[in-house]
Design an enzyme around this catalytic site. Structure first.
Site, PDB file in Angstrom:
ATOM      1  N   HIS A   1       0.827  -1.346   0.147  1.00 24.74           N
ATOM      2  CA  HIS A   1       0.030  -0.053  -0.172  1.00 24.74           C
ATOM      3  C   HIS A   1       0.932   1.354  -0.120  1.00 24.74           C
ATOM      4  O   HIS A   1       1.695   1.463   0.946  1.00 24.74           O
ATOM      5  CB  HIS A   1      -0.862  -0.140   1.140  1.00 24.74           C
ATOM      6  CG  HIS A   1      -1.789   1.173   1.308  1.00 24.74           C
ATOM      7  ND1 HIS A   1      -2.854   1.508   0.495  1.00 24.74           N
ATOM      8  CD2 HIS A   1      -1.960   2.224   2.244  1.00 24.74           C
ATOM      9  CE1 HIS A   1      -3.440   2.693   0.535  1.00 24.74           C
ATOM     10  NE2 HIS A   1      -2.852   3.064   1.790  1.00 24.74           N
TER      11      HIS A   1
ATOM     12  N   ASP B   1       0.431   5.326  -0.244  1.00 25.84           N
ATOM     13  CA  ASP B   1      -0.305   6.324  -0.257  1.00 25.84           C
ATOM     14  C   ASP B   1      -0.041   7.384  -1.347  1.00 25.84           C
ATOM     15  O   ASP B   1       1.226   7.797  -1.086  1.00 25.84           O
ATOM     16  CB  ASP B   1      -0.376   7.096   1.242  1.00 25.84           C
ATOM     17  CG  ASP B   1      -1.023   6.338   2.402  1.00 25.84           C
ATOM     18  OD1 ASP B   1      -2.413   5.843   2.022  1.00 25.84           O
ATOM     19  OD2 ASP B   1      -0.898   6.195   3.249  1.00 25.84           O
TER      20      ASP B   1
ATOM     21  N   ASP C   1      -7.906   1.279   2.730  1.00 26.69           N
ATOM     22  CA  ASP C   1      -7.512   2.231   3.741  1.00 26.69           C
ATOM     23  C   ASP C   1      -8.107   3.628   3.660  1.00 26.69           C
ATOM     24  O   ASP C   1      -7.572   4.810   4.109  1.00 26.69           O
ATOM     25  CB  ASP C   1      -6.054   2.410   3.643  1.00 26.69           C
ATOM     26  CG  ASP C   1      -5.477   3.274   4.655  1.00 26.69           C
ATOM     27  OD1 ASP C   1      -5.788   3.164   5.837  1.00 26.69           O
ATOM     28  OD2 ASP C   1      -4.346   4.243   4.647  1.00 26.69           O
TER      29      ASP C   1
ATOM     30  N   HIS D   1      -7.475   9.493  -0.511  1.00 25.62           N
ATOM     31  CA  HIS D   1      -8.206   9.353   0.792  1.00 25.62           C
ATOM     32  C   HIS D   1      -7.144  10.343   1.900  1.00 25.62           C
ATOM     33  O   HIS D   1      -7.804  10.141   3.024  1.00 25.62           O
ATOM     34  CB  HIS D   1      -8.404   8.185   1.199  1.00 25.62           C
ATOM     35  CG  HIS D   1      -7.223   7.107   1.475  1.00 25.62           C
ATOM     36  ND1 HIS D   1      -6.907   6.130   0.490  1.00 25.62           N
ATOM     37  CD2 HIS D   1      -6.291   6.930   2.452  1.00 25.62           C
ATOM     38  CE1 HIS D   1      -5.966   5.583   0.944  1.00 25.62           C
ATOM     39  NE2 HIS D   1      -5.433   5.895   2.208  1.00 25.62           N
TER      40      HIS D   1
END
Length: 1061
Positions: free
Chosen positions: A260, A262, A372, A577
């Site tokens: 993951h 971001d 997430d 997000h």
């Protein structure tokens, strides 16, 4: 004499094995201390420092200066490039040789001009394999480059992870040497660590636990770290244990490599580009060395970055995708927020993402991947299915602060009844590091035991990248099918969901939104980002509509498809997000604001170009093109410029009456430059401005008590001398909307100190610190005295450092009163809201979401109810009882709540991490209050909220504007909203439009879509604009009928005839 078996003490046996593999204790004689053998310093080390993120080609041309281990470099966000010259000793022939490298910055190794591996101490990647086995004839001299970013895996927070970055932080190179790596010792360490994990994880009540501990203890007995010839005996003991099989009913873990990243968070967008390269090239090397290893990767934006900046790496990823080892997932442009983006923006996430995956990797994603984000809209199931996706994976609801979500595998039914299969990895993580505790938790924590016997196990360092390691893969192979543990297999999303789908008859169904009981502050933090999001969603809507109409009316207009795609992708990027939510560092917020400014600037240019095309060849006078971009008639006061830069108010009348009572898009021309009220302006229409109407909106002179009354014949508003709303009356019925003895427009200030996640969280206990702000008597004054508009304004000192000014505006013919607000905000850990106590009683309130609305409780009966003390909405919320209600509208806010009879809109927060400057400065926003009879649907709350957010456009006409009004679309049902008009994404003929409509009231309805466009063919399509083979719609008398179920979203392809001109 043979060794006598000793009575084994649990703790001493356990700690004996722990010390044997410890990196801290007894490394002079234990196994861990022998992992690396002979060592040599690098032959030469040189470096240079730059504030830029240079390409490899530019970097190697720079002036490198001698460097050494122990050197410091920085500051934060700079880059230090190292040139590393190596000479491998001849004596190491036949050995595995590593470059050992340790730094507190993130590194990327370059070899022969290509990136080959990431180096991150935090991600357990401290060595690069130079050769698996040095051959006799192999070159022993080589030069590498190591690009080291001056930030860690999770940024550079000062003191804590989420603290603002330390701009002066320095980084250090603590290790750079050659070493022989003992692979056989590594394998023994993997065995012993897993046996320790099994012994601890299964505990003293398990027979298998003791078997694991005794096996490990015996391995220590037979293994002499200084004598490799003893290793096979120890390995045989481990193999015998791990080869003892489990039963056929064992739960199966589907292990997938995952990383993951971001797209921006505690580091800027540009650093994410390099994080992708560091992480994915490392995963690529693991794919080369492990043919059964499958790595899943989401977010088309990140892949597009790598394609642009690292074309060689990208080509290799495409090759491994063809082999099934590199698996793109998710289907979206970025892993967006699940609450704040509009319905159309969510559609575009999938449209852009799926188009990219299809073009670059030859297939669409079948699963939505959003592990997430901070909650999930009830319209996502319908949007997913409309984009070819029936599966969904996330895990964030495991973060719920109050209630444990009751399922890990279930069907999710959305607002319209659409259903998708959802899986939450029961280990409650997307970054497993493959230890036994995680494996056991995945089984024991599973809420759907007996209903689902398969679970996802996503392994690899994440958030800041890093990804899987070879050690993780080695552990997984030991655990493939071992007695006492669940079965573990290296797998793919397809294999997981196919296994879940094959036995889904017993799964439960969850209906409605997936609300995260945490991070409620993200609905409000960084208000300027929220405002930019709402404005840019509007701008792109308007540009697409006007460009579509220009395409329909002009043979020479070129639809700006490439420019619009670029602007949409900027907006979608900002909807990541941790960006639109405001939970990012200052650098990211600044980049986001620049993206919004680009959208505004280029969007306005495109609007002007479309207006020019619409006016071309028209006979009317030069002046202004007044555009209604909404699908219903509107009567509004409009501000138009006068010579000298001032403004005035006026009213624009429709030249010809519209047929029937139809909702319309239209264009109208305004021949004189002044402020006008557009009277019954058709949607996307062109017309002249007429004279002011006879009816007026009045501001009555202040009474002796300093109060002011505004009255437009529809509603009557009374403000006291401090700006509080003391009365709001529907004139026709005389019904009062404000609760007896209460004050509306009450600003309230709360202490806002969360437990940890500053920008993210507002806690329930903040409600205990409510402080009403008392205005100063006598500050209320008349603004505009009447005619088309009446207004009053006042000032409010919030604190010694912060102040507010507000103009309360009531326009002629308008069913709501507007509150134009400006706040100069300089606070720390405070939360500003505005409250309206309503003379309404209802156990639930209604909130707008994407393509519809839903109800939430106004009481705190259960823990599920009070966990929603702060919720999100879009353009409106409403509290209604039978026959009457009060709606609160807004133009850029998302945080809200209704408790009892009090509607509350969240305005501003003041968190200090990860951005200490968040929300500081000047803010301008508008909210509005609309009392109504009957239901909010019948009273027109939905079109009123749209009108507040989509003001009539007054565009300078570059030439003569049309002399008469022209309407492009109108609808027969007020329950249906025409949300989008755009050119089709892929078409052999440019003159093909896509219309997106949705049912907004929650009803079954047949709707006639009328259009003045020259339609040749009309076909239903999905959200990816793929035509429905059975979806041809008869088009007769310029109309076609579309049938809707509650909250259904439908898309149409309209093929246009060639224009007459």
């Amino acid at each position: 004499m043979a060794a006598v078996p000793a009575v084994k003490h649990w703790r001493t046996a356990l700690e004996r094995v722990e010390k044997f593999v410890s990196p801290l204790y007894f490394t002079d004689c234990n196994l861990r201390g022998r992992l690396f053998g002979d060592r040599r310093p690098v032959a030469a080390l040189a470096s240079f420092l730059t504030p830029e993120r240079l390409s490899y080609e530019d970097a190697v041309q720079q002036d490198f200066r001698p460097a050494q281990v122990g050197d410091c470099f920085g500051p934060t966000w700079w880059t230090c490039w190292f040139r590393v010259e190596l000479i491998i000793p001849e004596a190491w022939v036949g050995q595995e040789v590593h470059l050992c490298w340790e730094s507190d910055g993130e590194g990327l190794v370059w070899r022969d001009g290509e990136p080959v591996q990431g180096l991150t101490t935090e991600g357990e990647k401290n060595s690069y394999i130079l050769t698996n086995k040095l051959g006799e004839g192999d070159s022993r001299s080589l030069t590498l480059y190591v690009e080291v970013a001056c930030n860690g895996l999770l940024g550079a927070g000062k003191g804590t992870m989420i603290a603002p970055p330390d701009p002066k932080k320095m980084f250090q190179l603590s290790r750079a040497e050659l070493a022989v790596f003992h692979r056989d010792i590594h394998q023994l360490l993997v065995d012993l660590e897993l046996l320790l994990g099994i012994a601890k994880g299964l505990g003293k009540d398990s027979q298998r636990s003791f078997q694991a501990l005794y096996t490990a203890n015996q391995m220590v007995n037979v293994c002499d770290p200084a004598q490799p010839e003893t290793f096979p005996v120890a390995q045989a003991l481990a193999s015998r244990f791990f080869n003892q099989r489990g039963g056929e009913s064992q739960h199966t873990l589907h292990a997938m490599g995952h990383c993951h990243i971001d797209t921006a968070w505690l580091w800027p967008f540009k650093e994410t580009v390099r994080k992708c390269a560091r992480s994915w090239v490392t995963a690529l090397k693991l794919m080369e060395q492990n043919a059964d290893f499958i790595f899943v990767c989401s977010q088309a934006q990140q892949l597009e970055w790598v394609k642009s900046h690292y074309p060689g790496l990208y080509a290799q990823l495409q090759e491994f995708a063809c082999q099934g080892q590199f698996v793109p997932v998710g289907g979206t442009w970025v892993e967006m927020d699940g609450n704040l983006p509009s319905g159309e923006a969510m559609v575009r996430q999938f449209l852009q993402g799926q188009s990219f995956f299809l073009q670059e990797f030859g297939k669409l994603c079948s699963e939505f991947w959003l592990p997430d984000t901070f909650g999930y809209s009830a319209q996502l199931p319908q949007i997913m299915r409309g984009c070819g996706i029936t599966r969904f994976l996330t895990q964030k609801l495991s973060w719920n602060l109050v209630n444990s979500f009751p399922h890990h595998t279930f069907h999710w039914e959305g607002l319209d009844g659409s259903r998708v299969l959802v899986h939450f990895p029961p280990g409650d993580s997307y970054g497993m590091q493959v230890n036994v505790e995680e494996v056991l938790k995945t089984v024991t924590n599973n809420q759907d035991k007996g209903r689902a016997n398969h679970s996802a196990f996503l392994f690899g360092f994440g958030d800041g990248g890093g990804g899987p390691t070879q050690t993780m893969l080695d552990r997984l192979r030991r655990l493939g099918n071992t007695d006492g543990l669940p079965r573990v297999q290296l797998s793919s999303p397809d294999q997981l969901f196919e296994a879940l789908e094959s036995d889904q008859g017993q799964l439960c169904t969850w209906v409605g939104e997936l609300f995260l009981e945490l991070h409620n502050g993200t609905y409000t933090t960084h208000a300027q980002i929220k405002k930019g999001n709402r404005e840019c969603e509007r701008i792109l809507h308007d540009v697409e509509l006007l460009s579509s109409l220009a395409l329909a009316r002009s043979a020479h207009f070129l639809y700006p498809a490439a420019q619009l795609q670029h602007l949409w992708r900027l907006l979608l990027l900002n909807q990541f997000h941790d960006v639109v939510t405001g939970s990012c560092i200052q650098l990211v917020a600044e980049d986001a604001m620049k993206n919004y400014e680009d959208i505004r600037s280029h969007g306005n240019t495109l609007l002007s170009a479309a207006a020019g095309a619409l006016c071309a060849g028209e006979p009317g006078p030069e002046g202004l093109l007044v555009v209604n971009t909404l699908p219903w008639k509107r009567t509004e006061v409009l501000a138009l410029p006068k010579p000298g830069g001032t403004q005035s108010l006026g009213r624009s009348r429709e030249e010809e009456p519209s047929p029937g009572d139809r909702a319309q898009h239209g264009l109208c021309a305004c021949s004189h430059l002044h402020l006008a009220a557009a009277s019954h302006t058709p949607a996307a229409s062109i017309r002249n401005a007429g004279a002011p109407a006879s009816s007026t909106s009045k501001s009555r002179p202040p009474k002796t008590d300093g109060s002011v009354t505004l009255d437009n014949g529809i509603i009557r508003v009374r403000l006291d001398s401090t700006g509080h709303l003391t009365s709001l009356v529907l004139v026709a019925s005389g019904r009062e909307a404000i609760a007896e003895g209460a004050l509306g427009n009450q600003f309230v200030l709360f202490d806002d100190v969360p437990l940890y996640w500053d920008a993210w969280d507002v806690m329930d206990y903040h409600l205990e610190t409510r402080k009403p702000l008392l205005g100063q008597v006598g500050t209320l004054a008349i603004g505009t005295e009447g005619g088309l508009r009446g207004s009053a304004w006042f000032l409010l000192q919030i604190s010694p450092n912060s102040r507010l000014s507000q103009e309360v505006v009531l326009d002629i013919g308008c069913p709501y009163v507007r509150f134009h607000t400006e706040v100069h905000w300089h606070e720390a850990h405070k939360f500003l809201k505005v409250e309206f106590p309503a003379r309404v009683r209802s156990p639930q309130a209604t909130y707008e979401i994407q393509f519809g609305h839903l109800q939430r409780p106004t009481h705190y009966n259960t823990s599920w109810d009070w966990a929603r003390f702060e919720v999100w909405t879009h353009r409106w919320m409403d509290l209604s009882e039978h026959g009457f209600g009060l709606a609160l509208l807004n133009d850029c806010k998302y945080g809200a709540s209704v408790r009892g009879n009090v509607l509350s809109l969240s305005l501003l927060r003041a968190p200090k991490a990860p951005d200490a400057t968040a929300d500081m400065g000047c803010h301008k926003f508008t909210y509005a209050l609309m009392p109504h009879e009957g239901s909010f649907q019948d009273a027109g709350v939905i079109p009123a909220a749209y009108s507040l957010n989509f003001p009539l456009l007054a565009l300078p006409a570059p030439g003569p504007a049309p002399a008469t009004a022209w309407s492009a679309f109108w609808l027969s049902s007020p329950a249906v909203v025409l949300e989008t008009v755009k050119q089709a994404e892929t078409t052999t003929q440019n003159r093909t439009l896509v219309l997106r409509l949705y049912e907004a009231h929650g009803s079954h309805v047949d709707c006639w879509v009328h259009t003045s466009l020259p339609v040749q063919e009309a076909v239903l399509c999905d959200l990816l604009e793929r035509r429905d083979p059975a979806g041809h719609l008869p088009f007769q008398d310029s109309s076609l009928k579309v049938t809707f179920s509650p909250f259904q979203v439908r898309s149409l392809v309209l093929v246009l005839q060639p224009p007459s001109n």
